[in-house]
Write a protein that holds these residues in place. Sequence first.
Motif, PDB file in Angstrom:
ATOM      1  N   GLY A 134       0.826  -1.204   0.000  1.00 55.43           N
ATOM      2  CA  GLY A 134       0.000   0.000   0.000  1.00 55.43           C
ATOM      3  C   GLY A 134       0.856   1.248   0.000  1.00 55.43           C
ATOM      4  O   GLY A 134       0.602   2.203  -0.742  1.00 55.43           O
ATOM      5  N   ASP A 135       1.913   1.241   0.816  1.00 52.77           N
ATOM      6  CA  ASP A 135       2.856   2.365   0.822  1.00 52.77           C
ATOM      7  C   ASP A 135       3.561   2.491  -0.526  1.00 52.77           C
ATOM      8  O   ASP A 135       3.807   3.601  -1.012  1.00 52.77           O
ATOM      9  CB  ASP A 135       3.908   2.171   1.918  1.00 52.77           C
ATOM     10  N   PHE A 136       3.916   1.355  -1.130  1.00 53.86           N
ATOM     11  CA  PHE A 136       4.545   1.348  -2.453  1.00 53.86           C
ATOM     12  C   PHE A 136       3.658   2.070  -3.468  1.00 53.86           C
ATOM     13  O   PHE A 136       4.131   2.907  -4.244  1.00 53.86           O
ATOM     14  CB  PHE A 136       4.781  -0.103  -2.888  1.00 53.86           C
ATOM     15  N   ALA A 137       2.357   1.794  -3.445  1.00 52.29           N
ATOM     16  CA  ALA A 137       1.435   2.448  -4.374  1.00 52.29           C
ATOM     17  C   ALA A 137       1.289   3.930  -4.065  1.00 52.29           C
ATOM     18  O   ALA A 137       1.286   4.770  -4.970  1.00 52.29           O
ATOM     19  CB  ALA A 137       0.077   1.754  -4.330  1.00 52.29           C
ATOM     20  N   ASP A 138       1.200   4.268  -2.796  1.00 46.01           N
ATOM     21  CA  ASP A 138       1.002   5.664  -2.407  1.00 46.01           C
ATOM     22  C   ASP A 138       2.195   6.554  -2.732  1.00 46.01           C
ATOM     23  O   ASP A 138       2.054   7.769  -2.899  1.00 46.01           O
ATOM     24  CB  ASP A 138       0.703   5.755  -0.904  1.00 46.01           C
ATOM     25  N   LEU A 139       3.393   5.962  -2.820  1.00 50.19           N
ATOM     26  CA  LEU A 139       4.592   6.740  -3.141  1.00 50.19           C
ATOM     27  C   LEU A 139       4.569   7.284  -4.563  1.00 50.19           C
ATOM     28  O   LEU A 139       5.322   8.208  -4.888  1.00 50.19           O
ATOM     29  CB  LEU A 139       5.850   5.876  -2.977  1.00 50.19           C
ATOM     30  N   GLN A 140       3.733   6.719  -5.423  1.00 48.69           N
ATOM     31  CA  GLN A 140       3.747   7.109  -6.831  1.00 48.69           C
ATOM     32  C   GLN A 140       3.487   8.593  -7.029  1.00 48.69           C
ATOM     33  O   GLN A 140       4.053   9.208  -7.934  1.00 48.69           O
ATOM     34  CB  GLN A 140       2.704   6.293  -7.596  1.00 48.69           C
ATOM     35  N   SER A 141       2.645   9.174  -6.201  1.00 47.05           N
ATOM     36  CA  SER A 141       2.278  10.583  -6.362  1.00 47.05           C
ATOM     37  C   SER A 141       2.438  11.321  -5.043  1.00 47.05           C
ATOM     38  O   SER A 141       2.080  10.790  -3.986  1.00 47.05           O
ATOM     39  CB  SER A 141       0.819  10.691  -6.825  1.00 47.05           C
ATOM     40  N   PRO A 142       2.949  12.546  -5.069  1.00 45.01           N
ATOM     41  CA  PRO A 142       3.044  13.317  -3.820  1.00 45.01           C
ATOM     42  C   PRO A 142       1.683  13.628  -3.212  1.00 45.01           C
ATOM     43  O   PRO A 142       1.595  13.958  -2.035  1.00 45.01           O
ATOM     44  CB  PRO A 142       3.767  14.601  -4.252  1.00 45.01           C
ATOM     45  N   PHE A 143       0.617  13.491  -4.000  1.00 43.23           N
ATOM     46  CA  PHE A 143      -0.726  13.776  -3.492  1.00 43.23           C
ATOM     47  C   PHE A 143      -1.336  12.603  -2.741  1.00 43.23           C
ATOM     48  O   PHE A 143      -2.374  12.751  -2.088  1.00 43.23           O
ATOM     49  CB  PHE A 143      -1.654  14.160  -4.649  1.00 43.23           C
ATOM     50  N   THR A 144      -0.719  11.416  -2.834  1.00 43.43           N
ATOM     51  CA  THR A 144      -1.337  10.232  -2.229  1.00 43.43           C
ATOM     52  C   THR A 144      -0.505   9.607  -1.117  1.00 43.43           C
ATOM     53  O   THR A 144      -0.903   8.567  -0.575  1.00 43.43           O
ATOM     54  CB  THR A 144      -1.591   9.160  -3.313  1.00 43.43           C
ATOM     55  N   ARG A 145       0.600  10.204  -0.753  1.00 41.14           N
ATOM     56  CA  ARG A 145       1.447   9.594   0.267  1.00 41.14           C
ATOM     57  C   ARG A 145       0.729   9.555   1.610  1.00 41.14           C
ATOM     58  O   ARG A 145       0.300  10.577   2.122  1.00 41.14           O
ATOM     59  CB  ARG A 145       2.783  10.331   0.351  1.00 41.14           C
ATOM     60  N   GLY A 146       0.592   8.346   2.160  1.00 42.50           N
ATOM     61  CA  GLY A 146      -0.146   8.144   3.396  1.00 42.50           C
ATOM     62  C   GLY A 146      -1.625   7.913   3.203  1.00 42.50           C
ATOM     63  O   GLY A 146      -2.342   7.622   4.168  1.00 42.50           O
ATOM     64  N   HIS A 147      -2.121   7.998   1.960  1.00 45.79           N
ATOM     65  CA  HIS A 147      -3.559   7.894   1.700  1.00 45.79           C
ATOM     66  C   HIS A 147      -4.127   6.558   2.158  1.00 45.79           C
ATOM     67  O   HIS A 147      -5.141   6.509   2.871  1.00 45.79           O
ATOM     68  CB  HIS A 147      -3.832   8.090   0.206  1.00 45.79           C
ATOM     69  N   SER A 148      -3.507   5.457   1.768  1.00 50.17           N
ATOM     70  CA  SER A 148      -4.069   4.143   2.084  1.00 50.17           C
ATOM     71  C   SER A 148      -4.100   3.881   3.583  1.00 50.17           C
ATOM     72  O   SER A 148      -5.051   3.274   4.096  1.00 50.17           O
ATOM     73  CB  SER A 148      -3.266   3.050   1.372  1.00 50.17           C
ATOM     74  N   ARG A 149      -3.087   4.340   4.283  1.00 51.16           N
ATOM     75  CA  ARG A 149      -3.091   4.169   5.740  1.00 51.16           C
ATOM     76  C   ARG A 149      -4.222   4.966   6.388  1.00 51.16           C
ATOM     77  O   ARG A 149      -4.852   4.499   7.346  1.00 51.16           O
ATOM     78  CB  ARG A 149      -1.734   4.600   6.316  1.00 51.16           C
TER      79      ARG A 149
END
Length: 502
Positions: free
Chosen positions: A257-272
């Motif tokens: 989930g963190d791997f996916a969220d790293l793709q965009s600066p707008f989504t970092r931490g989103h899944s958590r």
Amino acid sequence: MNLRQDPVASLSALSSVLDLANGLEGEKSLLTGLFSLELALDGGLSRADARAAFYVGLLRHLGCTAYAAEESRLGNDVHLRRNLLRGDAGRTAHVVRSVLDANPSLPRRTAGLARLLTSSRRLRSEWFAEACGAARLLASGLGLDARVLQGLDEAYERWDGEGGPRLLGGTDLLEVGRVAQAAHVAVVFFVGSGAAVAQEALALQAGTTLDPAWAKRALAATASLQTLSDARIEAAEACLLEAPPTIDATALATTFGDFADLQSPFTRGHSRRVAEACASAAPRLGLDAAEQSALQLAAYLHDLGHVTLPTGLWLQPDWSPSDRETSRSHAHATEQLLTATPMLRDAARLAGAHHERLDGGGYPRGLPPAGLSRAARLLAVADVWVALQEERPHRPARAAALAKQVLEAEVKAGRLDADCVAVVAGTKDVRRVPEPGPTSALTPREVDVLRLLAGGATNKEIAGKLGVSDRTVQHHTIHIYEKLGVSTRAGASLVAARAGIV
């Protein structure tokens, strides 16, 4: 081809998302891991070292999303990474061709090439540092041993010392990493062009990118990649299962989930944050223990399919109808990836349904209300609730009160579940209180800087938002990295996400 045991089977299956994020053929990562293991054993390394080489080969691309936003400014980042892998990335001519091939039109090619020519040295060093640092940090959440973490940290170093991020070379490089590097070159060319081209690539890169001794062994064994028999797979399994990693489903889900969220600066931490919203609401909505467990896994992984699409799509402020249709494929990709992963299979359909709506207008299936469980309805609400309070390319973040109004409007329109909205929208802040750990040593100002860093802001932009000088921001950044024990923006973002700061 599948390894049959958990958790090795699950990690091996999920590695296919790394291939998709790099535009590579399916099972490239798994084949690299197996070839690394075989080379190590045939070359006289211990069985423990062979297992480490397997995981270094399997997870080589785990940090590939860390620099994706910057890569997208050169072109389609998925195509760019694929092109770079199919050649010697240390050669300027190959890098230029890769950038040109990653852009569909002359204006974009011109822009990508101009950016490369003006910033190539910085881009190269940052790419190595971000990719290696993120891979090491992400893998650390899987409980893998120190040799694997070091091998991933050295994945882009070269035998001749011309790689990065630390310009290491020769026997200063961990041997299991040198084995995995030779296996990677063999496999990436083999799956793309066949054994003869793979052997040519190994011969050309021996002594430059690759340890010549391990390149020679890989070249001699490349033909064996064409016939992976059951006996060979069983031998690999026997070695791996002598000491399998102690990975549980939650660790697997949070890591990817963190791997996916790293793709965009707008989504970092989103899944958590989505997972936290679900965890808070689920007991109050009557979900039983099994439902809550599956929901947590689905929440961590609902956007895994994002990485199969070019990062530039997610960074655009406006979408065409074609862009919107393309974006929808991520939900199906998430479900397919999780369905193939034994430890996460029970969460697959739920994760893939996070964009379904009660009026049947959602996707990917357009399910009616009867087809949506309470857990699926909650995940859909939590995803919208959290996303509304995050900045996006087309709009600023919204305050909780405004986000609640949007959710209530969706209830009136018949798209979101009223009970789920009533419970979820009672949360005052989608950011939890930071946990004890490295981030506890940060000052309030450093926390402010860290949040902006994780959001992709430049030093100049951070200085403007906080009313301080660029130099002050630089000093804060240095102190943040020192306190968190990281050396890159992606690393700081991961630590901040794990602590609940972003």
